[in-house]
Each structure stands twice: as C-alpha cells, then as structure tokens.
Design an enzyme around this catalytic site. Structure first.
Site, PDB file in Angstrom:
ATOM      1  N   ILE A 103      46.485  20.250  60.731  1.00  8.99           N
ATOM      2  CA  ILE A 103      46.690  20.636  62.130  1.00  8.99           C
ATOM      3  C   ILE A 103      45.298  20.620  62.729  1.00  8.99           C
ATOM      4  O   ILE A 103      44.442  21.413  62.322  1.00  8.99           O
ATOM      5  CB  ILE A 103      47.265  22.057  62.319  1.00  8.99           C
ATOM      6  CG1 ILE A 103      48.672  22.190  61.774  1.00  8.99           C
ATOM      7  CG2 ILE A 103      47.266  22.423  63.805  1.00  8.99           C
ATOM      8  CD1 ILE A 103      49.355  23.521  62.134  1.00  8.99           C
ATOM      9  N   TYR A 104      45.047  19.703  63.628  1.00  7.56           N
ATOM     10  CA  TYR A 104      43.718  19.585  64.223  1.00  7.56           C
ATOM     11  C   TYR A 104      43.828  19.499  65.738  1.00  7.56           C
ATOM     12  O   TYR A 104      44.584  18.677  66.254  1.00  7.56           O
ATOM     13  CB  TYR A 104      42.994  18.331  63.710  1.00  7.56           C
ATOM     14  CG  TYR A 104      42.415  18.526  62.331  1.00  7.56           C
ATOM     15  CD1 TYR A 104      43.221  18.474  61.203  1.00  7.56           C
ATOM     16  CD2 TYR A 104      41.064  18.762  62.156  1.00  7.56           C
ATOM     17  CE1 TYR A 104      42.692  18.670  59.946  1.00  7.56           C
ATOM     18  CE2 TYR A 104      40.520  18.941  60.894  1.00  7.56           C
ATOM     19  CZ  TYR A 104      41.340  18.899  59.793  1.00  7.56           C
ATOM     20  OH  TYR A 104      40.809  19.097  58.548  1.00  7.56           O
ATOM     21  N   TYR A 149      46.464  30.940  60.198  1.00 10.67           N
ATOM     22  CA  TYR A 149      47.630  30.883  59.308  1.00 10.67           C
ATOM     23  C   TYR A 149      48.100  32.285  58.915  1.00 10.67           C
ATOM     24  O   TYR A 149      49.304  32.535  58.823  1.00 10.67           O
ATOM     25  CB  TYR A 149      47.316  30.038  58.067  1.00 10.67           C
ATOM     26  CG  TYR A 149      47.050  28.587  58.395  1.00 10.67           C
ATOM     27  CD1 TYR A 149      47.978  27.838  59.115  1.00 10.67           C
ATOM     28  CD2 TYR A 149      45.875  27.957  58.007  1.00 10.67           C
ATOM     29  CE1 TYR A 149      47.735  26.512  59.434  1.00 10.67           C
ATOM     30  CE2 TYR A 149      45.624  26.630  58.315  1.00 10.67           C
ATOM     31  CZ  TYR A 149      46.556  25.914  59.026  1.00 10.67           C
ATOM     32  OH  TYR A 149      46.327  24.604  59.341  1.00 10.67           O
ATOM     33  N   LYS A 151      47.907  34.913  60.715  1.00 11.57           N
ATOM     34  CA  LYS A 151      48.601  35.428  61.898  1.00 11.57           C
ATOM     35  C   LYS A 151      50.059  34.950  61.914  1.00 11.57           C
ATOM     36  O   LYS A 151      50.958  35.625  62.374  1.00 11.57           O
ATOM     37  CB  LYS A 151      47.850  34.905  63.136  1.00 11.57           C
ATOM     38  CG  LYS A 151      48.402  35.298  64.468  1.00 11.57           C
ATOM     39  CD  LYS A 151      47.520  34.786  65.606  1.00 11.57           C
ATOM     40  CE  LYS A 151      47.738  33.307  65.880  1.00 11.57           C
ATOM     41  NZ  LYS A 151      46.855  32.790  66.946  1.00 11.57           N
TER      42      LYS A 151
HETATM   43  C1  LIG Z   1      42.910  26.185  63.570  1.00  9.96           C
HETATM   44  C2  LIG Z   1      43.380  25.569  64.878  1.00  9.96           C
HETATM   45  C3  LIG Z   1      44.416  24.497  64.595  1.00  9.96           C
HETATM   46  C4  LIG Z   1      44.005  26.674  65.738  1.00  9.96           C
HETATM   47  O1  LIG Z   1      44.473  26.073  66.933  1.00  9.96           O
HETATM   48  P1  LIG Z   1      44.286  26.762  68.345  1.00  9.96           P
HETATM   49  O2  LIG Z   1      44.969  25.933  69.343  1.00  9.96           O
HETATM   50  O3  LIG Z   1      42.849  27.035  68.569  1.00  9.96           O
HETATM   51  O4  LIG Z   1      45.105  28.089  68.086  1.00  9.96           O
HETATM   52  P2  LIG Z   1      45.143  29.382  68.930  1.00  9.96           P
HETATM   53  O5  LIG Z   1      44.960  29.079  70.378  1.00  9.96           O
HETATM   54  O6  LIG Z   1      46.358  30.104  68.498  1.00  9.96           O
HETATM   55  O7  LIG Z   1      43.804  30.151  68.454  1.00  9.96           O
HETATM   56  C5  LIG Z   1      43.686  30.674  67.189  1.00  9.96           C
HETATM   57  C6  LIG Z   1      42.678  31.806  67.192  1.00  9.96           C
HETATM   58  O8  LIG Z   1      41.363  31.261  67.212  1.00  9.96           O
HETATM   59  C7  LIG Z   1      40.541  31.940  68.162  1.00  9.96           C
HETATM   60  N1  LIG Z   1      39.863  30.887  68.901  1.00  9.96           N
HETATM   61  C8  LIG Z   1      39.982  29.615  68.632  1.00  9.96           C
HETATM   62  N2  LIG Z   1      39.182  28.885  69.411  1.00  9.96           N
HETATM   63  C9  LIG Z   1      38.556  29.680  70.193  1.00  9.96           C
HETATM   64  C10 LIG Z   1      37.614  29.471  71.211  1.00  9.96           C
HETATM   65  N3  LIG Z   1      37.136  28.274  71.529  1.00  9.96           N
HETATM   66  N4  LIG Z   1      37.204  30.530  71.846  1.00  9.96           N
HETATM   67  C11 LIG Z   1      37.669  31.733  71.527  1.00  9.96           C
HETATM   68  N5  LIG Z   1      38.557  31.972  70.548  1.00  9.96           N
HETATM   69  C12 LIG Z   1      38.993  30.964  69.883  1.00  9.96           C
HETATM   70  C13 LIG Z   1      41.424  32.785  68.994  1.00  9.96           C
HETATM   71  O9  LIG Z   1      40.933  34.091  68.875  1.00  9.96           O
HETATM   72  C14 LIG Z   1      42.821  32.683  68.387  1.00  9.96           C
HETATM   73  O10 LIG Z   1      43.240  33.936  67.931  1.00  9.96           O
HETATM   74  P3  LIG Z   1      44.302  34.808  68.777  1.00  9.96           P
HETATM   75  O11 LIG Z   1      45.633  34.141  68.646  1.00  9.96           O
HETATM   76  O12 LIG Z   1      44.237  36.098  68.082  1.00  9.96           O
HETATM   77  O13 LIG Z   1      43.815  34.803  70.176  1.00  9.96           O
HETATM   78  C15 LIG Z   1      42.207  24.979  65.695  1.00  9.96           C
HETATM   79  O14 LIG Z   1      41.243  25.982  65.883  1.00  9.96           O
HETATM   80  C16 LIG Z   1      41.579  23.769  65.081  1.00  9.96           C
HETATM   81  O15 LIG Z   1      42.033  22.649  65.307  1.00  9.96           O
HETATM   82  N6  LIG Z   1      40.498  23.951  64.328  1.00  9.96           N
HETATM   83  C17 LIG Z   1      39.782  22.844  63.765  1.00  9.96           C
HETATM   84  C18 LIG Z   1      40.601  22.100  62.735  1.00  9.96           C
HETATM   85  C19 LIG Z   1      41.046  22.965  61.622  1.00  9.96           C
HETATM   86  O16 LIG Z   1      40.283  23.777  61.125  1.00  9.96           O
HETATM   87  N7  LIG Z   1      42.297  22.777  61.226  1.00  9.96           N
HETATM   88  C20 LIG Z   1      42.875  23.439  60.133  1.00  9.96           C
HETATM   89  C21 LIG Z   1      42.495  22.703  58.915  1.00  9.96           C
HETATM   90  S1  LIG Z   1      43.461  23.273  57.565  1.00  9.96           S
END
Ligand SMILES: CC(C)(COP(=O)(O)OP(=O)(O)OC[C@H]1O[C@@H](n2cnc3c(N)ncnc32)[C@H](O)[C@@H]1OP(=O)(O)O)[C@@H](O)C(=O)NCCC(=O)NCCS
Length: 180
Positions: A103-104, A149, A151
């Site tokens: 998931i990216y 995850y 969460k």
């Molecule tokens: C992990 C990932 C898929 C989560 O997706 P997302 O769209 O950011 O998800 P959410 O919006 O639900 O955010 C997840 C949490 O990260 C935090 N967060 C993420 N990005 C942030 C940002 N830029 N600023 C502030 N907080 C952030 C938030 O606090 C949130 O927690 P909350 O639900 O308690 O508010 C995304 O961060 C991602 O693509 N990361 C890079 C790739 C990766 O690591 N993938 C997983 C590999 S196994």
C-alpha cells in the site's frame, strides 16, 4: 490541499495491462520516497530496476492470483495497492489468506486517508474471497506504516529477514483475522 479527502473524490480502479507505465512511475516514486533516506543509492537503484521492470509488472498484472489498484484524484495516480492470494503470496502461501504486499501513497498525499481507502479496498476483496485472515510484512523501522496497520487491528506474529541490495533488513509480519 488541507484536510482529509471526501471518499467520493478518490477513485479506486483495478489496474490493467495498458496502465503499466503509470504503475511503474508511482511504484518507483513511492518506493524511493519511503526508503531512500535509509538505503544506499546503489541498492535503491538496483531494487527499482529489478522490481519495477516492465516485464515483471506485466507478468504480475496478468497473474490471476494478484490484483493491483490505483487511487486516483482527478485522474492523477496518487497511490496504489497490490494484493496476492494462493501461490502468489510472497510467503506463507496459505489458500485461506490474502497478502497486502503493497500500500503506497505519494508523499504529498500522506495523512489524508488515501491509504485508508486503499486498505478498505483490500479488506473488501479479502471478504469477497472469504479468506480467514489478511497478512503483510512491514519494515521494522517504518513506524508510520506499523502504526497505520495497528490502528486497523493488525497484530505482529513473526519477524522475517529480507534483502535490499546487499543489505539485510527485518520485516515485521502482521495479521488481521477476519473470522471469529
Ligand atoms: C502507510 C500509508 C499507506 C498510510 O497512508 P495514509 O494515507 O497516510 O493514511 P492515513 O491518512 O490514515 O494516515 C496514517 C497516519 O499517519 C500520520 N501521517 C501520515 N502522514 C502524515 C503527514 N504527512 N503529516 C502528518 N501526519 C501524517 C497520521 O497521523 C495518520 O494517523 P491518524 O489516522 O491517527 O491521523 C502511507 O503513509 C504511505 O504510503 N507510506 C509510505 C509507503 C509505506 O510505508 N507503505 C507501507 C509499506 S508496508
């Protein structure tokens, strides 16, 4: 671009063979955004070239046990999801399980629930396939993803070593039971 997106604005579509270039682009971009800081340029480049080659992506898209989805905002690809079942899972290969391999979300769109929308798609597919559980491996230092995850109810059940270039790294294995 503040706030969380209304689910109506983000469209999740199944990726087809004629979208390989877009998949390659988002795949390389998000992988390097996530891991460049912690890895040498050499091992990163080697990984990007092999894991996102056109041939590899083409065979993965055409694999009946794998599914890819884009998250799009106004036609722009801002994230993607890769799911595996059966023998296409990277480990375990249990027929009653589904693996979320990737998931990216593009860095500019983190924290806006785009990952959550892709995640919910994964759970929808897992329910349709009536698997007992969903599992995934996540790099032990990727704390944001681990928190994401957790969460969603995932719990750690194992640790595995994987290689990025010449370096050995540890993945935390997490799972979510879908059956009582
Ligand atoms: C992990 C990932 C898929 C989560 O997706 P997302 O769209 O950011 O998800 P959410 O919006 O639900 O955010 C997840 C949490 O990260 C935090 N967060 C993420 N990005 C942030 C940002 N830029 N600023 C502030 N907080 C952030 C938030 O606090 C949130 O927690 P909350 O639900 O308690 O508010 C995304 O961060 C991602 O693509 N990361 C890079 C790739 C990766 O690591 N993938 C997983 C590999 S196994």
């Amino acid at each position: 671009m503040n706030g969380k997106y209304n689910k109506m604005e983000i469209i999740v579509t199944k990726i087809t063979e004629n979208e390989i270039l877009q998949l390659q682009e988002i795949g390389k971009k998000t992988f390097s955004e996530t891991f460049s800081e912690n890895n040498t340029e050499e091992s990163m480049n080697e990984y990007l070239e092999t894991s996102f080659s056109t041939e590899k992506l083409k065979s993965e898209i055409n694999d009946e046990n794998s599914e890819f989805y884009f998250a799009k905002l106004n036609d722009e690809v801002i994230g993607y999801l890769k799911l595996n079942t059966g023998s296409s899972q990277t480990e375990i290969k249990d027929n009653n399980a589904l693996e979320i391999e990737r998931i990216y979300v593009s860095k500019d769109f983190h924290g806006k629930k785009v990952g959550q929308i892709l995640y919910e798609k994964a759970i929808e597919i897992a329910s349709q396939k009536k698997v007992d559980y969903v599992w995934l491996g996540v790099w032990e230092n990727n704390l944001r993803a681990i928190k994401f995850y957790q969460k969603n109810g995932f719990v750690e059940f194992d640790k595995h070593i994987f290689r990025l270039g010449n370096e050995e790294q540890t993945d935390i294995m997490m799972k979510l039971n879908l059956k009582n």
